[in-house]
Design a protein around this motif. Structure first.
Motif, PDB file in Angstrom:
ATOM      1  N   UNK A 102       0.832  -1.214   0.000  1.00  0.00           N
ATOM      2  CA  UNK A 102       0.000   0.000   0.000  1.00  0.00           C
ATOM      3  C   UNK A 102       0.863   1.259   0.000  1.00  0.00           C
ATOM      4  N   UNK A 103       1.930   1.267   0.816  1.00  0.00           N
ATOM      5  CA  UNK A 103       2.754   2.478   0.943  1.00  0.00           C
ATOM      6  C   UNK A 103       3.882   2.545  -0.084  1.00  0.00           C
ATOM      7  N   UNK A 104       4.251   1.376  -0.641  1.00  0.00           N
ATOM      8  CA  UNK A 104       5.409   1.278  -1.548  1.00  0.00           C
ATOM      9  C   UNK A 104       6.682   1.784  -0.883  1.00  0.00           C
ATOM     10  N   UNK A 105       6.778   1.490   0.424  1.00  0.00           N
ATOM     11  CA  UNK A 105       7.959   1.879   1.207  1.00  0.00           C
ATOM     12  C   UNK A 105       8.369   0.714   2.090  1.00  0.00           C
ATOM     13  N   UNK A 106       9.617   0.770   2.574  1.00  0.00           N
ATOM     14  CA  UNK A 106      10.066  -0.205   3.554  1.00  0.00           C
ATOM     15  C   UNK A 106       9.409   0.056   4.901  1.00  0.00           C
ATOM     16  N   UNK A 107       9.406  -0.958   5.750  1.00  0.00           N
ATOM     17  CA  UNK A 107       8.737  -0.847   7.053  1.00  0.00           C
ATOM     18  C   UNK A 107       9.372   0.241   7.921  1.00  0.00           C
ATOM     19  N   UNK A 108      10.705   0.329   7.887  1.00  0.00           N
ATOM     20  CA  UNK A 108      11.398   1.353   8.681  1.00  0.00           C
ATOM     21  C   UNK A 108      11.029   2.750   8.181  1.00  0.00           C
ATOM     22  N   UNK A 109      10.912   2.917   6.842  1.00  0.00           N
ATOM     23  CA  UNK A 109      10.525   4.214   6.273  1.00  0.00           C
ATOM     24  C   UNK A 109       9.180   4.674   6.817  1.00  0.00           C
ATOM     25  N   UNK A 110       8.211   3.734   6.833  1.00  0.00           N
ATOM     26  CA  UNK A 110       6.856   4.065   7.288  1.00  0.00           C
ATOM     27  C   UNK A 110       6.869   4.415   8.773  1.00  0.00           C
ATOM     28  N   UNK A 111       7.550   3.605   9.577  1.00  0.00           N
ATOM     29  CA  UNK A 111       7.619   3.847  11.025  1.00  0.00           C
ATOM     30  C   UNK A 111       8.285   5.192  11.305  1.00  0.00           C
ATOM     31  N   UNK A 112       9.359   5.476  10.579  1.00  0.00           N
ATOM     32  CA  UNK A 112      10.092   6.738  10.781  1.00  0.00           C
ATOM     33  C   UNK A 112       9.203   7.943  10.471  1.00  0.00           C
ATOM     34  N   UNK A 113       8.409   7.826   9.419  1.00  0.00           N
ATOM     35  CA  UNK A 113       7.508   8.929   9.043  1.00  0.00           C
ATOM     36  C   UNK A 113       6.398   9.134  10.066  1.00  0.00           C
ATOM     37  N   UNK A 114       5.907   8.043  10.652  1.00  0.00           N
ATOM     38  CA  UNK A 114       4.761   8.125  11.555  1.00  0.00           C
ATOM     39  C   UNK A 114       5.130   8.507  12.979  1.00  0.00           C
ATOM     40  N   UNK A 115       6.377   8.246  13.376  1.00  0.00           N
ATOM     41  CA  UNK A 115       6.822   8.634  14.724  1.00  0.00           C
ATOM     42  C   UNK A 115       7.258  10.103  14.692  1.00  0.00           C
TER      43      UNK A 115
END
Length: 398
Positions: free
Chosen positions: A59-72
Motif C-alpha cells: 500500500x505504501x510502496x515503502x520499507x517498514x522502517x521508512x513508514x515507522x520513521x515517518x509516523x513517529x
C-alpha cells in the motif's frame, strides 16, 4: 498462482534455517509429538504479522522502517526505535550468519565426506552466496529460492514419511496443548525461531520490489499464507522425523539422520543433508539481505539492491558469518546481545505494525479488520512474554 508466488517463499526460507531445524530436532527427540501445537501457534502468528508487513509494503510502496520513521513524530522516540531496530538487525544477523553457514556446511560435509576439504567449505559457501547476491537481481534470487525451498521441503517431508508417523499422535500433539516437564524453554525457542523480527522488514521490502498496485493485495495475502504454511509443514516434518529417531544424544539434524540410517539406509542421511544444505544457504542469503534493507531504510539510501552501500552492508554481515565459522570463533557475547535485542524488538515491532496498519492516513481502506486486531493483540501479548523469557534466559536468571 505459482508464477505469482515470491516474497512469501523467501520469508519461509528465512525462518526454516539451521536454528529452526536444530530446535525442531531437539523438540521431537525429547518430547515426541507433544510440542507440535507450539509450531502451529508460531505459524499462525507468523502469517498474521507477515501479512500486515506485506500489506504495508504494497500500500505504501515503502520499507517498514521508512513508514515507522515517518509516523513517529517525536524525535527522541523515533531515534530510540531506529537505534533498537538497526542494532538488533545488524548485530543479530551478523552473529547468526555463522550458524546459517554452519548449517549449510554440515549438510555439505555429509554429501562430500572429504576431511581435507572440510576447512574450505565455509569459505566456498560464503563465496557462492556473495556471487548470488552481487550479480543477481530480485527476480533471479526469487527463482533460486523457490528451487531451494522446494528441494528442502521435499527432502524433509520424505524423511518424515519414511518414519511411518502416527497420524492420531500428530493430531493430538497439534490440537491438545501440553507442557511436558522441562519443555517451556523449548516452546519459547520454537516460537522464537519461527516468528523472526527481521522477516517483517524483509517481507515489506520484497513485496514493494515485486508488486506496485493495490489490486495485488489478494495475491500478496495468498502468497504469504501458502508460503509460510508450507514452511511450517517443513518444520513439523523435521519434528516428526526426530521423534522417530532412536538416538538419545542428539544435538543437531545430522545426529538425527545418523540415528535413522540403521532403519532406512544411506538415503535418510542424504535427504537430511540436502535439506540442511538448502536451509543453510537460503537463511544465509536472507539474513544479510534483511540487514541491508533495514540499514537502507534507516539511513535513507536510494538505488535499491544495486546501491553500493546496500551491497556493502550485506557483504559485511556475510563476511562476519564466514569469519566466525572459519576461525571457530564463538561470538557468545554478540549472540547474547542479539537475543536480548530481538527479545525487545519483536513486541516493539508487533505493536508498531498494529499501530501503522490501523492508521487511515497510511492504509486507507486497507486497514485491519476487528479479527486481525484481536489476533494481533494476542500475538503482542505472547511476544512480550517471549521477549521477557529470552532476556531473562540471557541474563542467567532462569
Amino acid at each position: 498462482m505459482l508464477k505469482k508466488i515470491g516474497p512469501g517463499v523467501l520469508v519461509a526460507a528465512a525462518f526454516v534455517g539451521p536454528g529452526t531445524i536444530t530446535m525442531c530436532t531437539l523438540a521431537g527427540a525429547r518430547f515426541g509429538y507433544a510440542l507440535i501445537w507450539a509450531l502451529l501457534i508460531s505459524i499462525i502468528a507468523t502469517i498474521v504479522l507477515q501479512g500486515m508487513a506485506g500489506r504495508i509494503g504494497l500500500v505504501t510502496q515503502k520499507g517498514l522502517v521508512d513508514v515507522v520513521r515517518e509516523q513517529l513524530q517525536t524525535p527522541w522516540v523515533r531515534n530510540v526505535v531506529l537505534a533498537v531496530v538497526l542494532g538488533a538487525i545488524l548485530i543479530g544477523n551478523a552473529a547468526y550468519e555463522g550458524g546459517n553457514i554452519g548449517g549449510a556446511t554440515l549438510g555439505l560435509e555429509q554429501i562430500f565426506p572429504n576431511p581435507q576439504m572440510r576447512p574450505f567449505f565455509p569459505a566456498l559457501i560464503g563465496i557462492a552466496i556473495f556471487c548470488l547476491l552481487w550479480f543477481s537481481n530480485y527476480k533471479v534470487l526469487e527463482r533460486i529460492f523457490v528451487g531451494l525451498v522446494a528441494l528442502m521441503g521435499v527432502s524433509f517431508i520424505i524423511c518424515s514419511l519414511m518414519t511411518k508417523p502416527s497420524l492420531s499422535g500428530i493430531l493430538e500433539g497439534m490440537f491438545v496443548p501440553t507442557l511436558p516437564k522441562d519443555s517451556l524453554l523449548t516452546v519459547v525457542a520454537l516460537v522464537g525461531t519461527t516468528v523472526v523480527p527481521y522477516n517483517l522488514f524483509l517481507h515489506a521490502s520484497l513485496v514493494r520490489e515485486k508488486w506496485k498496485s493495490q489490486s495485488d493485495l489478494k495475491v500478496v495475502k495468498w502468497d504469504t499464507i501458502i508460503s509460510i504454511a508450507l514452511g511450517g509443514l517443513v518444520s513439523m516434518a523435521i519434528l516428526i522425523t526426530a521423534s522417530a529417531a532412536p538416538i538419545s544424544d542428539m544435538n543437531n539434524a545430522m545426529d538425527m539422520a545418523k540415528g535413522l540410517e540403521p532403519l532406512f539406509g544411506k538415503m535418510a542421511l542424504y535427504f537430511m543433508a540436502i535439506g540442511l544444505l538448502a536451509a543453510g544457504v537460503t537463511s544465509a542469503i536472507t539474513a544479510p539481505l534483511a540487514a541491508a534493507y533495514v540499514a537502507s531504510s534507516c539511513f535513507g539510501w536510494g538505488g535499491g539492491m544495486q546501491d553500493k552501500r546496500f551491497k556493502s552492508t550485506w557483504a559485511f554481515v556475510l563476511l562476519c558469518g564466514v569469519i566466525f565459522l572459519s576461525f571457530d570463533i564463538k561470538p557468545i557475547q554478540v549472540i547474547q546481545f542479539a537475543q536480548v535485542a530481538n527479545g525487545v524488538l519483536l513486541p516493539v515491532m508487533a505493536l508498531l505494525l498494529l499501530w501503522v496498519v490501523n492508521k487511515k492516513s497510511v492504509m486507507g481502506e486497507n486497514r485491519n479488520t476487528l479479527l486481525q486486531n484481536v489476533l494481533g493483540m494476542a500475538i503482542v501479548a505472547f511476544a512480550i512474554f517471549l521477549g521477557a523469557k529470552s532476556i531473562l534466559k540471557v541474563m542467567g536468571t532462569l
